[in-house]
Design an enzyme around this catalytic site. Structure first.
Site, mmCIF file in Angstrom:
data_model
loop_
_atom_site.group_PDB
_atom_site.id
_atom_site.type_symbol
_atom_site.label_atom_id
_atom_site.label_comp_id
_atom_site.label_asym_id
_atom_site.label_seq_id
_atom_site.Cartn_x
_atom_site.Cartn_y
_atom_site.Cartn_z
ATOM 1 C CB THR A 150 -0.889 -0.018 1.261
ATOM 2 O OG1 THR A 150 -1.533 1.241 1.406
ATOM 3 C CG2 THR A 150 -0.087 -0.264 2.524
ATOM 4 C CG ASP A 151 -1.170 4.936 -1.103
ATOM 5 O OD1 ASP A 151 -1.734 4.319 -0.177
ATOM 6 O OD2 ASP A 151 -1.761 5.767 -1.814
ATOM 7 C CD GLU A 152 -3.429 3.455 4.531
ATOM 8 O OE1 GLU A 152 -3.169 3.307 5.733
ATOM 9 O OE2 GLU A 152 -4.580 3.398 4.080
ATOM 10 C CE LYS A 202 -0.081 -4.653 2.941
ATOM 11 N NZ LYS A 202 -0.456 -6.008 2.405
ATOM 12 C CE1 TYR A 228 -3.480 -2.738 5.632
ATOM 13 C CE2 TYR A 228 -3.294 -0.381 5.151
ATOM 14 C CZ TYR A 228 -3.362 -1.696 4.723
ATOM 15 O OH TYR A 228 -3.305 -1.984 3.374
HETATM 16 P P1 NAD Z 1 -9.737 -7.468 1.974
HETATM 17 O O1 NAD Z 1 -9.763 -7.162 3.438
HETATM 18 O O2 NAD Z 1 -10.943 -7.202 1.160
HETATM 19 O O3 NAD Z 1 -9.378 -9.009 1.750
HETATM 20 C C1 NAD Z 1 -8.387 -9.653 2.490
HETATM 21 C C2 NAD Z 1 -8.525 -11.148 2.221
HETATM 22 O O4 NAD Z 1 -7.467 -11.809 2.943
HETATM 23 C C3 NAD Z 1 -9.847 -11.748 2.715
HETATM 24 O O5 NAD Z 1 -10.364 -12.635 1.764
HETATM 25 C C4 NAD Z 1 -9.442 -12.497 3.988
HETATM 26 O O6 NAD Z 1 -10.265 -13.610 4.274
HETATM 27 C C5 NAD Z 1 -8.020 -12.925 3.640
HETATM 28 N N1 NAD Z 1 -7.206 -13.152 4.844
HETATM 29 C C6 NAD Z 1 -7.096 -12.340 5.929
HETATM 30 N N2 NAD Z 1 -6.295 -12.918 6.849
HETATM 31 C C7 NAD Z 1 -5.878 -14.103 6.319
HETATM 32 C C8 NAD Z 1 -5.042 -15.151 6.785
HETATM 33 N N3 NAD Z 1 -4.460 -15.098 7.993
HETATM 34 N N4 NAD Z 1 -4.837 -16.222 5.985
HETATM 35 C C9 NAD Z 1 -5.432 -16.300 4.756
HETATM 36 N N5 NAD Z 1 -6.245 -15.358 4.272
HETATM 37 C C10 NAD Z 1 -6.469 -14.261 5.048
HETATM 38 O O7 NAD Z 1 -8.472 -6.704 1.416
HETATM 39 P P2 NAD Z 1 -8.274 -5.958 0.011
HETATM 40 O O8 NAD Z 1 -8.828 -4.586 0.125
HETATM 41 O O9 NAD Z 1 -8.704 -6.842 -1.066
HETATM 42 O O10 NAD Z 1 -6.680 -5.813 0.015
HETATM 43 C C11 NAD Z 1 -5.868 -6.849 -0.526
HETATM 44 C C12 NAD Z 1 -4.410 -6.460 -0.349
HETATM 45 O O11 NAD Z 1 -4.167 -5.223 -1.010
HETATM 46 C C13 NAD Z 1 -3.984 -6.254 1.100
HETATM 47 O O12 NAD Z 1 -2.691 -6.771 1.257
HETATM 48 C C14 NAD Z 1 -3.993 -4.744 1.277
HETATM 49 O O13 NAD Z 1 -3.055 -4.348 2.252
HETATM 50 C C15 NAD Z 1 -3.596 -4.295 -0.102
HETATM 51 N N6 NAD Z 1 -4.082 -2.971 -0.501
HETATM 52 C C16 NAD Z 1 -5.426 -2.702 -0.501
HETATM 53 C C17 NAD Z 1 -5.883 -1.468 -0.944
HETATM 54 C C18 NAD Z 1 -7.341 -1.111 -0.983
HETATM 55 O O14 NAD Z 1 -7.676 0.032 -1.320
HETATM 56 N N7 NAD Z 1 -8.253 -1.998 -0.683
HETATM 57 C C19 NAD Z 1 -4.959 -0.504 -1.376
HETATM 58 C C20 NAD Z 1 -3.587 -0.803 -1.311
HETATM 59 C C21 NAD Z 1 -3.179 -2.056 -0.904
HETATM 60 O O1 DAU Z 2 -4.196 3.909 0.410
HETATM 61 C C1 DAU Z 2 -4.350 2.530 0.344
HETATM 62 C C2 DAU Z 2 -5.223 2.034 1.486
HETATM 63 O O2 DAU Z 2 -6.546 2.457 1.175
HETATM 64 C C3 DAU Z 2 -5.175 0.525 1.671
HETATM 65 O O3 DAU Z 2 -3.890 0.144 2.036
HETATM 66 C C4 DAU Z 2 -6.185 0.064 2.731
HETATM 67 O O4 DAU Z 2 -6.206 -1.355 2.794
HETATM 68 C C5 DAU Z 2 -7.550 0.559 2.314
HETATM 69 O O5 DAU Z 2 -8.490 0.230 3.315
HETATM 70 C C6 DAU Z 2 -7.523 2.083 2.122
HETATM 71 O O6 DAU Z 2 -7.269 2.757 3.382
HETATM 72 P P1 DAU Z 2 -8.023 4.109 3.794
HETATM 73 O O7 DAU Z 2 -7.974 4.249 5.259
HETATM 74 O O8 DAU Z 2 -7.565 5.252 2.970
HETATM 75 O O9 DAU Z 2 -9.524 3.715 3.265
HETATM 76 P P2 DAU Z 2 -10.961 3.913 3.945
HETATM 77 O O10 DAU Z 2 -11.957 3.547 2.897
HETATM 78 O O11 DAU Z 2 -11.061 3.287 5.278
HETATM 79 O O12 DAU Z 2 -11.021 5.493 4.142
HETATM 80 C C7 DAU Z 2 -10.851 6.380 3.059
HETATM 81 C C8 DAU Z 2 -10.946 7.803 3.599
HETATM 82 O O13 DAU Z 2 -12.299 8.050 4.012
HETATM 83 C C9 DAU Z 2 -10.093 8.048 4.847
HETATM 84 O O14 DAU Z 2 -9.573 9.362 4.774
HETATM 85 C C10 DAU Z 2 -11.050 7.907 6.000
HETATM 86 C C11 DAU Z 2 -12.366 8.387 5.406
HETATM 87 N N1 DAU Z 2 -13.606 7.761 5.950
HETATM 88 C C12 DAU Z 2 -13.690 6.411 5.947
HETATM 89 C C13 DAU Z 2 -14.808 5.765 6.429
HETATM 90 C C14 DAU Z 2 -14.907 4.260 6.450
HETATM 91 C C15 DAU Z 2 -14.668 8.549 6.384
HETATM 92 O O15 DAU Z 2 -14.597 9.805 6.343
HETATM 93 N N2 DAU Z 2 -15.777 7.921 6.847
HETATM 94 C C16 DAU Z 2 -15.901 6.565 6.908
HETATM 95 O O16 DAU Z 2 -16.956 6.051 7.384
#
Ligand code: NAD
Ligand code: DAU
Length: 361
Positions: A136-138, A167, A163
């Site tokens: 992630t970019d975080e 990561k 988180y």
């Molecule tokens: P998600 O939470 O939707 O899915 C995570 C999946 O991992 C689920 O299916 C869960 O059951 C599985 N999992 C969790 N713990 C596990 C374990 N111990 N063993 C096996 N499986 C397990 O997540 P996502 O949003 O699809 O993100 C996927 C990846 O991308 C993550 O590594 C996250 O850090 C990264 N990422 C996500 C975003 C985003 O915006 N969603 C952005 C940047 C990076």
């Molecule tokens: O940047 C990549 C990341 O993006 C991933 O690594 C994470 O897995 C993914 O969950 C996401 O993280 P964020 O914290 O940015 O996403 P989230 O959707 O939780 O929140 C997006 C923005 O919206 C953040 O600034 C918090 C805000 N927010 C979120 C929720 C759930 C609100 O204002 N209200 C809300 O109810």
């Protein structure tokens, strides 16, 4: 034929990636999906492909060394695409330990098992093997608000939430494996994804679901935090391209070129829902700005994320293709067509999570 081990394939990005890969390669690849099915993992996401001969599902925890070792022993895995993680920042603030376990220990187990299976006696690796770590970019921390600064692959790591710290630790482990063992890997760090199958604890699906069910739209703080939104299918394509064209040992940032404040996102969702719902739909008249409610800010809330995806464009030829206006319409259309999916994932434990997280909601 290449065999892919996808971890976390029942989650949001993992399931979109599996769909993308079967659409593109059809019978020319094999995918083994390893997922323990936490609250975020949902096999419904994979219903349309589950009967394929070239797909199989293994329910296993990535922290379980023996289970992962036997997946490698039973299959000649070529590519690992490692998505499995605890992924929600708010949950990490409430319960950090499971993030360390899954994201750090789980990644160490995945790396160890892949190395064990792939390394030859002279310390080199079997031909064509690669471990792609999805991050992630975080990990880069937060950018100043009114600045033209961006995250690059060379930006220093400054994670703030449990988180992102977990990561960042997992990225460091992958880097250590590449440096110490010349382990064949790539890391991708991407910005916020949105699209089909996203669990409604994240901003976009939560706002869509709340607006459609007449609930308040809880915006944290002043609503001006900025995220760089990437349509999930574009991300899936980027990962596939890094697998095929990325130079080993390199990191590639994948971003949407699409910075928006959270309040802008919420307003676009409201406008788009109103545009897309027919006049006869009784929900339409309630979908107004009056639903927006400003709530207590997230602890340690990063102000701005923005990726400059210059390296992946120059080296690999990837760039984001879906503009936000189009991506959000596709996403909302998907949620309209999958109301049962939303009902299923928001019943049971989700209600408890929601009550605890949004006390006033
Ligand atoms: P998600 O939470 O939707 O899915 C995570 C999946 O991992 C689920 O299916 C869960 O059951 C599985 N999992 C969790 N713990 C596990 C374990 N111990 N063993 C096996 N499986 C397990 O997540 P996502 O949003 O699809 O993100 C996927 C990846 O991308 C993550 O590594 C996250 O850090 C990264 N990422 C996500 C975003 C985003 O915006 N969603 C952005 C940047 C990076
Ligand atoms: O940047 C990549 C990341 O993006 C991933 O690594 C994470 O897995 C993914 O969950 C996401 O993280 P964020 O914290 O940015 O996403 P989230 O959707 O939780 O929140 C997006 C923005 O919206 C953040 O600034 C918090 C805000 N927010 C979120 C929720 C759930 C609100 O204002 N209200 C809300 O109810």
């Amino acid at each position: 034929m290449k065999t892919y081990l996808v971890t976390g394939g029942a989650g949001f990005i993992g399931s979109n990636f599996i769909h993308y890969m079967f659409k593109k390669y059809d019978k020319d690849i094999r995918i083994i999906n390893v997922d323990v099915l936490t609250y975020a993992g949902n096999l419904e996401n994979l219903k349309s492909i589950e009967k394929r001969d070239n797909y199989s599902f293994v329910k296993a925890d990535i922290c379980d060394k023996e289970a992962i070792r036997s997946v490698f022993a039973d299959n000649d895995i070529d590519i690992v695409v490692h998505f499995a993680a605890e992924s929600h920042v708010d949950r990490s603030i409430k319960n950090p330990e499971v993030f360390v376990k899954t994201n750090v220990v789980g990644t160490a187990v995945m790396l160890n098992c892949a190395r064990e299976a792939w390394e030859l006696s002279d310390g080199t690796y079997k031909e064509g093997k690669k471990f792609l770590h999805v991050s992630t970019d975080e990990v880069y921390g937060s950018l100043p608000e009114d600045d033209n600064a961006f995250f690059y692959e060379t930006s220093p790591y400054q994670p703030h939430s449990p988180y992102s710290a977990s990561k960042a630790s997992s990225d460091m482990l992958v880097k250590a494996y590449m440096d110490t063992y010349r382990f064949p890997a790539n890391i991708t760090n991407c910005s916020n994804n949105y699209g089909p199958y996203q669990f409604p604890e994240k901003l976009i699906p939560l706002m869509i679901n709340n607006a459609l069910t007449g609930k308040k739209l809880p915006v944290y703080g002043d609503g001006k935090n900025v995220r760089d939104w990437l349509y999930v299918e574009d991300h899936a394509k980027g990962i596939d391209m890094v697998i095929n064209k990325g130079r080993l040992f390199e990191t590639y940032n994948i971003g949407g070129h699409n910075e928006k404040q959270n309040i802008q996102i919420v307003n676009i969702i409201l406008d788009t829902l109103r545009q897309m719902l027919p006049d006869s739909d009784p929900r339409k008249e309630h979908i107004t700005k009056d639903l927006i409610t400003y709530v207590e800010d997230r602890k340690g809330h990063d102000r701005r994320y923005a990726i400059a995806p210059d390296k992946i464009k120059a080296e690999i030829g990837w760039e984001p293709e879906t503009c936000f206006e189009e991506g959000i319409k596709k996403t909302i259309a998907w949620f309209f067509e999958h109301e049962d999916w939303m009902k299923n994932v928001t019943s049971g434990d989700y209600q408890k999570y929601y009550q605890e997280m949004y006390k006033e909601g």
